[in-house]
Design a protein around this motif. Structure first.
Motif, PDB file in Angstrom:
ATOM      1  N   ILE A 127      48.233  49.812  41.444  1.00  0.00           N
ATOM      2  CA  ILE A 127      49.392  48.926  41.638  1.00  0.00           C
ATOM      3  C   ILE A 127      49.818  48.337  40.290  1.00  0.00           C
ATOM      4  CG2 ILE A 127      50.243  46.922  42.922  1.00  0.00           C
ATOM      5  CD1 ILE A 127      49.505  49.277  44.716  1.00  0.00           C
ATOM      6  N   ASN A 128      48.842  48.022  39.432  1.00  0.00           N
ATOM      7  CA  ASN A 128      49.189  47.495  38.106  1.00  0.00           C
ATOM      8  C   ASN A 128      49.957  48.522  37.284  1.00  0.00           C
ATOM      9  OD1 ASN A 128      48.111  44.678  37.633  1.00  0.00           O
ATOM     10  ND2 ASN A 128      46.331  45.659  38.569  1.00  0.00           N
ATOM     11  N   PRO A 161      47.305  42.987  45.336  1.00  0.00           N
ATOM     12  CA  PRO A 161      48.093  42.320  44.296  1.00  0.00           C
ATOM     13  C   PRO A 161      47.911  42.995  42.931  1.00  0.00           C
ATOM     14  CG  PRO A 161      46.101  41.051  44.780  1.00  0.00           C
ATOM     15  CD  PRO A 161      46.077  42.262  45.687  1.00  0.00           C
ATOM     16  N   THR A 162      48.866  42.783  42.036  1.00  0.00           N
ATOM     17  CA  THR A 162      48.662  43.131  40.618  1.00  0.00           C
ATOM     18  C   THR A 162      48.092  41.871  39.960  1.00  0.00           C
ATOM     19  OG1 THR A 162      50.764  42.280  39.840  1.00  0.00           O
ATOM     20  CG2 THR A 162      50.778  44.539  40.663  1.00  0.00           C
ATOM     21  N   THR A 163      47.810  41.961  38.685  1.00  0.00           N
ATOM     22  CA  THR A 163      47.304  40.759  37.989  1.00  0.00           C
ATOM     23  C   THR A 163      48.392  39.694  37.901  1.00  0.00           C
ATOM     24  OG1 THR A 163      47.855  41.928  35.958  1.00  0.00           O
ATOM     25  CG2 THR A 163      45.541  41.894  36.586  1.00  0.00           C
ATOM     26  N   ALA A 188      42.865  43.861  49.220  1.00  0.00           N
ATOM     27  CA  ALA A 188      42.009  44.787  48.468  1.00  0.00           C
ATOM     28  C   ALA A 188      42.220  44.577  46.977  1.00  0.00           C
ATOM     29  CB  ALA A 188      42.350  46.221  48.855  1.00  0.00           C
ATOM     30  N   LYS A 189      41.246  45.028  46.187  1.00  0.00           N
ATOM     31  CA  LYS A 189      41.410  45.004  44.729  1.00  0.00           C
ATOM     32  C   LYS A 189      42.120  46.288  44.310  1.00  0.00           C
ATOM     33  CE  LYS A 189      37.458  42.026  43.892  1.00  0.00           C
ATOM     34  NZ  LYS A 189      36.294  41.761  43.052  1.00  0.00           N
ATOM     35  N   ASP A 190      42.677  46.268  43.121  1.00  0.00           N
ATOM     36  CA  ASP A 190      43.439  47.436  42.640  1.00  0.00           C
ATOM     37  C   ASP A 190      42.482  48.488  42.068  1.00  0.00           C
ATOM     38  OD1 ASP A 190      45.456  49.116  41.940  1.00  0.00           O
ATOM     39  OD2 ASP A 190      46.075  47.993  40.159  1.00  0.00           O
ATOM     40  N   THR A 191      41.750  49.141  42.971  1.00  0.00           N
ATOM     41  CA  THR A 191      40.840  50.224  42.559  1.00  0.00           C
ATOM     42  C   THR A 191      41.257  51.491  43.312  1.00  0.00           C
ATOM     43  OG1 THR A 191      39.300  49.533  44.295  1.00  0.00           O
ATOM     44  CG2 THR A 191      38.881  48.704  42.074  1.00  0.00           C
TER      45      THR A 191
END
Length: 798
Positions: A127-128, A161-163, A188-191
């Protein structure tokens, strides 16, 4: 908390996912515009128009009511980008290619309204990285929103989310997804592949590795890893075929490309067998062959050794089946680990691999253990999540066994279990405790989200070990026996929860409803009929309990059933004319008597996934709890002096052909739900909305409806319907006995052998229903149908 009202959604990309996300927005009455490329020939919006046509043909149906397809606005990127300015939420759902997505973003970004949320439905891209190139303002309003396929039915949506994503954007989106679209949201984390696909696809790959190691065929593996484990009954390989082997290959490739440093990297290798199938174009269900192939009526399985298809259908060994039936998870896992049977060893191996994987990766992929459990339950259809399973089977004992296997070189990776598994409160209590679920980053327990939207869920999705109120015992019990529980939560509403299997209606339920009416009229504002498993896929009621009526029938014949049917009718009428409002909170199956129970409530609050219908002809009977009476009464009311027969056709056909609605929206079109009945998208909110509705009706000065007489079509209507049925019988569309049953239904809904325009009471039709029901019980063909249904669960067509 500021209101975030989504007045319009734009979906970019009319492929399988994009079109179905648009369809589900329309189900929820959210206006939506669906974009795609301009077509090279024909009408410019041809691609989108074809996608919308296709929505009407898909099964399971993405649309709750096919006619709503017309509500999807069509657009293309050349002519209609200005439409984006009027959208509050924009969801991009094009193919999984970073370069294509970036090209599209450059095109649409200037047209996005200043307060709109922009989200990508990517299933695994960063996502980032997707947000690179946005200005700071748009970056703050961008995130991932990953729906699972099919979007209408899969509860999970991952929010990533992104950072730079603003926290309030995530809260607004979570609220909209939860309440309006009815979803279960996991952050969720962006992995790579986020949570559910990361853990789920690893699990499938590990299963393939272990199946080859233990020499098990695909059909045996599917029997072992499906319903017997409380997972999707399609098991592992059949699920891969349904998802599409190319899609699975794509998700695996994302892991290969982005997880080079992962100690489980060797497991992400595309299995040779999968690579060969994809190369051949055998992509699973959509291409007619994958791990399975349908040949005529036979389902054949792929033999890994030869690459040929052979006869399938092999099942798990009896001894392993018995181990899996053990209710106590501690005993079950001990038996599995100690068994010498290769199938049991295979099962222990896949559990060990999953536990090893989630413990190692918890810190990097999720905020806490609960999010992994919810992701697997809601995204992959598991009844219990992997951390819940581990904790239920004895946290430290399982951890010890996993460690032994890693040390002995039996695991899929040599990476040790992280230290937190064996330390402090986790060693003592596990990852789920009443104060919350374990988070590695916070090295403590994180409570459930306290967003206001969750206050609408009196009983949230339960987690093993997390505690929380149990709907079976919560509140104050007014009365309880083996059929019903009457209870309240000090909020002036009496709740009736049915306890019978599939919530069938027998003598105990009838007495419980009578008791509820008495209790409510002395001390409550209203009654809500709600079952504790409404949000977990339970039935509202599968109808009358034929089994419990058998003894009376055996002893006294059909005649002995007459007073039982009369009492059922009287009780339903008492609900209809109760002095306090009665709200039926319908979710899942509402069939036969269950449908009639709902029809006689003052109002219905129904989950979108409600399957409602009068199905008695399947067992050679006719509805006798007032379902046909309601059809006749409603037709007369709607006709307002016009030809009643035109309004009666719908109700007659529904009952004569045992039509069941495929959604609450369709139930409205069929007439089982009224126009002002409420449809709820999140089944966890059903009780809240039903109680609020009952209290509002009481507060508005609810009075029981007046008992009215109404006109019927009499023998003219009966004869007309009979004429149409003769054609159906002679054309071979219905059996001779279906014709006889249809004729009986026609006699009842038209009022029988009386003049057209005769005015009758509700009791007149109820008497016709009861008489016909009792007479049919004496018919050998009906008895054949009842016995067939009880023995096989399938209707007999005689």
């Amino acid at each position: 908390m500021s209101n975030f009202i989504v007045k319009k959604v734009a979906v970019l990309g009319a492929g399988v996912m994009g079109a179905q996300i648009a369809a589900h927005c329309v189900n929820a009455k959210v206006p939506v515009v669906l974009f795609d490329l301009p077509a090279k020939e024909g009408p410019k919006n041809g691609i989108v128009l074809r996608a919308i046509e296709n929505l009407k043909k898909l099964s399971p149906a993405p649309l709750g009511n096919k006619d709503d397809a017309a509500l999807i606005e069509v657009a293309n990127y050349e002519d209609n980008l200005d439409v984006l300015a009027g959208c509050d939420l924009i969801i991009e759902a094009i193919a999984e290619r970073m370069d294509w997505k970036h090209d599209l973003y450059a095109k649409v970004a200037p047209h996005i309204a200043p307060n709109a949320i922009f989200a990508s439905n990517t299933s695994g891209l960063s996502i980032n990285k997707l947000a690179e190139g946005f200005d700071a303002e748009l970056k703050a309003r961008f995130c991932g929103v990953h729906f699972f396929n099919p979007p209408r039915y899969m509860h999970l949506v991952e929010l990533i989310p992104t950072t730079d994503t603003r926290p309030d954007i995530l809260d607004q989106l979570e609220t909209f997804l939860t309440s309006t679209l009815g979803k279960g949201v996991v952050r969720a984390k962006d992995t790579p592949n986020f949570i559910a696909n990361r853990v789920g696809i690893f699990g499938m790959l590990a299963t393939i590795v272990e199946a080859e190691k233990f020499g098990l065929s695909v059909d045996v593996v599917d029997d072992l890893t499906g319903a017997k484990l409380g997972r999707a009954k399609s098991g592992t390989f059949r699920t891969a075929d349904v998802v599409g082997l190319d899609t699975m290959g794509h998700v695996i490739k994302t892991m290969q490309d982005n997880l080079k440093d992962d100690p489980f990297f060797s497991v992400y290798k595309t299995p040779d067998i999968l690579a060969k199938l994809i190369e051949k174009g055998a992509l699973g269900q959509k291409s007619g062959a994958g791990f399975y192939k349908k040949v005529g009526k036979e389902i054949q399985r792929l033999d890994f050794a030869t690459g040929e298809y052979v006869t399938g259908g092999a099942k798990a060994a009896d001894i392993v089946g018995r181990i899996l039936k053990e209710k106590d998870p501690v005993k079950k896992f001990k038996a599995m680990r100690e068994s010498t049977n290769p199938q049991a060893q295979f099962l222990w191996a896949i559990f060990r691999d999953a536990f090893h994987y989630i413990a190692f990766h918890l810190e990097s992929i999720a905020d806490n253990a609960r999010d992994i459990d919810f992701a697997m339950r809601w995204g992959f259809g598991w009844s219990v999540g992997p951390f819940e399973t581990w904790q239920g089977a004895g946290w430290m004992q399982i951890a010890q066994w996993v460690k032994e296997d890693i040390d002995a070189g039996k695991a899929l990776s040599t990476a040790p279990l992280p230290a937190w598994v064996f330390e402090g409160s986790v060693a003592e209590k596990g990852v789920h405790t009443p104060e919350g679920s374990y988070s590695v980053a916070k090295s403590g327990y994180v409570p459930l989200s306290d967003l206001p939207v969750y206050q609408r869920q009196q009983f949230r999705a339960p987690v093993v070990g997390l505690g929380g109120a149990d709907p079976k015992t919560a509140g104050t019990t007014v009365f309880e026996d083996e059929s019903v529980r009457l209870w309240h939560s000090d909020d002036e509403v009496l709740v009736v929860s049915l306890k019978t299997k599939m919530h069938v209606i027998g003598d105990g339920v009838i007495k419980g409803l009578q008791r509820a009416l008495k209790e409510a009229e002395t001390g409550f504002k209203g009654i809500v009929i709600w079952n504790t498993d409404a949000a977990e896929g339970g039935a509202f009621s599968a109808g009358a309990d034929l089994q419990s009526a058998l003894p009376a029938f055996m002893a006294g014949g059909a005649k002995a059933m007459e007073p039982i049917v009369r009492e059922l009718q009287d009780t339903f009428m008492a609900l209809k004319y109760s002095n306090v409002p009665v709200v039926a909170a319908v979710a899942g199956l509402a069939l036969g008597g269950g449908c009639e129970l709902a029809l006689h409530a003052s109002k219905r609050v129904a989950s979108i996934e409600s399957y409602i219908g009068l199905v008695e002809v399947g067992v050679g009977l006719v509805p006798a709890g007032g379902g046909l009476k309601e059809a006749a009464l409603r037709a007369a009311t709607e006709a307002k002096g016009n030809d009643i027969l035109q309004f009666l056709k719908n109700g007659f056909m529904n009952a004569a052909t045992a039509q069941v609605s495929k959604s609450a929206l369709e139930a409205k079109a069929m007439g089982y739900l009224k126009e002002d009945d409420v449809i709820v998208f999140n089944a966890y909110e059903l009780l809240h909305v039903a109680k609020t509705t009952a209290r509002a009706m009481a507060d508005a000065g609810y009075r029981a409806p007046a008992r009215r007489t109404f006109p019927v079509t009499g023998r003219y209507g009966w004869g007309t319907i009979r004429g149409q049925m003769v054609n159906m019988r002679d054309g071979g569309f219905i059996s001779a006995y279906d014709y006889q049953l249809g004729d009986t239904i026609a006699e009842i809904v038209t009022g029988g052998d009386i003049d057209q325009g005769s005015v009758v009471s509700e009791q007149w039709i109820l008497d016709l229903e009861r008489k016909a029901f009792v007479a049919l019980l004496n018919n050998p063909k009906t008895q054949e149908r009842i016995m067939g249904m009880m023995q096989t669960g399938k209707p007999v067509r005689n």
